[in-house]
Design a protein around this motif. Structure first.
Motif, PDB file in Angstrom:
ATOM      1  N   ILE A 120      14.339   8.408   6.012  1.00  0.00           N
ATOM      2  CA  ILE A 120      14.044   8.387   5.206  1.00  0.00           C
ATOM      3  C   ILE A 120      12.445   8.107   5.237  1.00  0.00           C
ATOM      4  N   GLN A 121      11.975   8.865   3.903  1.00  0.00           N
ATOM      5  CA  GLN A 121      10.049   8.597   4.479  1.00  0.00           C
ATOM      6  C   GLN A 121       9.564   9.070   2.858  1.00  0.00           C
ATOM      7  N   PHE A 122       8.396   7.871   3.826  1.00  0.00           N
ATOM      8  CA  PHE A 122       7.363   7.922   2.296  1.00  0.00           C
ATOM      9  C   PHE A 122       6.726   7.262   2.546  1.00  0.00           C
ATOM     10  N   LYS A 123       5.713   7.198   1.457  1.00  0.00           N
ATOM     11  CA  LYS A 123       3.825   7.072   2.364  1.00  0.00           C
ATOM     12  C   LYS A 123       3.435   5.866   2.276  1.00  0.00           C
ATOM     13  N   GLY A 124       2.819   5.666   3.119  1.00  0.00           N
ATOM     14  CA  GLY A 124       2.762   4.015   3.446  1.00  0.00           C
ATOM     15  C   GLY A 124       1.146   4.762   3.427  1.00  0.00           C
ATOM     16  N   GLY A 125       0.025   3.447   3.088  1.00  0.00           N
ATOM     17  CA  GLY A 125      -0.871   3.259   3.759  1.00  0.00           C
ATOM     18  C   GLY A 125      -1.305   5.154   3.223  1.00  0.00           C
ATOM     19  N   ASP A 126      -2.161   6.075   4.520  1.00  0.00           N
ATOM     20  CA  ASP A 126      -2.862   7.297   3.699  1.00  0.00           C
ATOM     21  C   ASP A 126      -1.637   8.347   5.118  1.00  0.00           C
ATOM     22  N   ARG A 127      -0.649   8.253   5.122  1.00  0.00           N
ATOM     23  CA  ARG A 127       0.118   8.407   5.665  1.00  0.00           C
ATOM     24  C   ARG A 127       1.969   8.932   5.464  1.00  0.00           C
TER      25      ARG A 127
ATOM     26  N   SER B 108       2.416  14.483  -8.775  1.00  0.00           N
ATOM     27  CA  SER B 108       1.100  15.829  -8.202  1.00  0.00           C
ATOM     28  C   SER B 108       1.364  15.904  -6.965  1.00  0.00           C
ATOM     29  N   HIS B 109       1.108  16.964  -6.419  1.00  0.00           N
ATOM     30  CA  HIS B 109       1.238  17.597  -4.777  1.00  0.00           C
ATOM     31  C   HIS B 109       1.114  16.423  -4.132  1.00  0.00           C
ATOM     32  N   GLY B 110       1.844  15.913  -2.750  1.00  0.00           N
ATOM     33  CA  GLY B 110       1.592  15.003  -2.047  1.00  0.00           C
ATOM     34  C   GLY B 110       1.137  13.512  -2.349  1.00  0.00           C
ATOM     35  N   GLY B 111       1.782  13.102  -3.483  1.00  0.00           N
ATOM     36  CA  GLY B 111       2.128  12.202  -3.626  1.00  0.00           C
ATOM     37  C   GLY B 111       0.784  11.603  -4.129  1.00  0.00           C
TER      38      GLY B 111
ATOM     39  N   ASP C 273       1.107  -1.277   0.253  1.00  0.00           N
ATOM     40  CA  ASP C 273      -0.287   0.201  -0.076  1.00  0.00           C
ATOM     41  C   ASP C 273       1.145   1.337  -0.062  1.00  0.00           C
ATOM     42  N   LEU C 274       1.662   1.143  -1.018  1.00  0.00           N
ATOM     43  CA  LEU C 274       2.893   2.151  -0.881  1.00  0.00           C
ATOM     44  C   LEU C 274       2.577   3.449  -1.585  1.00  0.00           C
ATOM     45  N   GLY C 275       3.105   4.483  -1.536  1.00  0.00           N
ATOM     46  CA  GLY C 275       1.947   5.371  -2.679  1.00  0.00           C
ATOM     47  C   GLY C 275       3.219   6.131  -2.737  1.00  0.00           C
ATOM     48  N   LEU C 276       3.189   7.553  -4.538  1.00  0.00           N
ATOM     49  CA  LEU C 276       4.320   8.158  -4.812  1.00  0.00           C
ATOM     50  C   LEU C 276       3.901   9.258  -3.478  1.00  0.00           C
ATOM     51  N   TYR C 277       5.135  10.134  -2.699  1.00  0.00           N
ATOM     52  CA  TYR C 277       5.550  11.376  -1.790  1.00  0.00           C
ATOM     53  C   TYR C 277       5.732  12.135  -2.229  1.00  0.00           C
ATOM     54  N   LEU C 278       5.522  13.352  -3.080  1.00  0.00           N
ATOM     55  CA  LEU C 278       5.915  14.287  -3.351  1.00  0.00           C
ATOM     56  C   LEU C 278       6.381  13.755  -5.118  1.00  0.00           C
ATOM     57  N   GLY C 279       5.509  13.256  -6.033  1.00  0.00           N
ATOM     58  CA  GLY C 279       6.498  13.216  -6.994  1.00  0.00           C
ATOM     59  C   GLY C 279       7.054  11.487  -6.975  1.00  0.00           C
ATOM     60  N   VAL C 280       7.907  11.274  -5.648  1.00  0.00           N
ATOM     61  CA  VAL C 280       8.731  10.232  -5.149  1.00  0.00           C
ATOM     62  C   VAL C 280       8.673   8.594  -4.913  1.00  0.00           C
TER      63      VAL C 280
END
Length: 294
Positions: free
Chosen positions: A273-280, A245-248, A195-202
């Motif tokens: 290390i920062q990444f988007k996991g789930g909704d945060r 996109s802004h915010g991932g 459930d990982l998503g892009l954070y600030l486009g990366v």
């Protein structure tokens, strides 16, 4: 109590009510913090206290060559300014972005610090035509109700967690002054995260801060199989532009990632290390030791 005393008290109360709600400190001069890159700007920071652990940071950049305020910036990872902070023990990390920039080029950033202490605050920007420039400020943050419990610097070089997410890192390839590629895997509840998503486009961010000289490195991750994530095509800082996109975005990010980084000098670095996991957004700390190049 006579009438003179009552009038004096009334004047004192009225004067107190007229005081501004924000207490500003004298402007702070910054220190250039990007080793190996030509210093092309200076910067000034005004700190306004908005609460025990909250501050409004007003940051202005000046072109070192012309002496003129810088009013135009390129976007880097969807933002014109990244502001990152860690305390003197490297035990906490904050990453915020500016609101709308003023016509005079001044940025305003609202920041909440996790505990009292002195913070190394990094202003990371891309002034138009000048490339990446990073300036560091030393910002004291005190809480009126007393100091928080002292925390220690993280010690792991191979594994760290945030909630149900664990990041496994292989930093053995790092060498000073050389672009290195580190492998990292993101697990959720012990299994590869899905459930990982892009954070600030990366796919993920990484910030290194030298514990010796406070030098700064900002790098980005890409998929181990880069074809799986089209938006995360670049990893080294510079040349990214406004990705994603802004915010991932909603794009799926695989659990296996590669991180390209070039630590400028040998020594010990705090790493987040920062990444988007789930909704945060998740933040996982490490400490790595970079050997000298052969």
């Amino acid at each position: 109590m006579n009438i003179k005393h009552l009038l004096a008290i009334g004047a004192t109360v009225a004067g107190a009510a007229a005081l501004p709600s924000l207490a500003a400190q004298p402007p702070l001069k910054g220190t250039f913090a990007l080793p190996g890159v030509a210093e092309k700007v200076t910067a000034e920071l005004v700190v306004r206290e908005t609460g025990p652990l909250t501050r409004e940071l007003q940051i202005a950049f000046t072109d070192k060559g012309t002496g003129r305020p810088i009013t135009q910036f390129d976007e880097e990872l969807t933002q014109e300014l990244h502001v990152l902070a860690t305390d003197s023990n490297f035990s906490s990390f904050v990453h915020e972005h500016a609101g709308k920039r003023g016509a005079d080029g001044r940025f305003s950033v609202a920041m909440r610090f996790p505990k009292p202490g002195t913070y190394h605050v990094y202003a990371d920007a891309m002034p138009k035509g000048l490339g990446q420039q990073v300036v560091r400020f030393e910002v004291p943050v005190d809480m009126t109700t007393g100091p928080a419990a002292r925390q220690q610097m993280p010690v792991s070089a191979t594994q760290g967690s945030d909630g149900p997410y664990t990041v496994k890192l292989n930093a053995s390839t790092l060498r000073a002054g050389t672009e290195s590629m580190m492998a990292l895997t993101v697990l959720k509840d012990g299994k590869p995260a899905k459930d990982l998503g892009l954070y600030l486009g990366v796919a993920a961010h990484a910030v290194f801060v030298s514990t010796d000289d406070l030098g700064y490195v900002h790098a980005h991750a890409m998929a181990a199989d880069a074809g799986k994530v089209g938006h995360a095509a670049h990893a080294a800082h510079g040349g990214h532009g406004a990705q994603g996109s802004h915010g991932g975005a909603k794009a799926t990010v695989p659990a296996d990632l590669m991180l390209h980084a070039t630590p400028p000098r040998a020594g010990r670095y705090a790493l987040w290390i920062q990444f988007k996991g789930g909704d945060r957004v998740r933040t996982v700390p490490f400490v790595v030791t970079v050997p000298a190049a052969p």
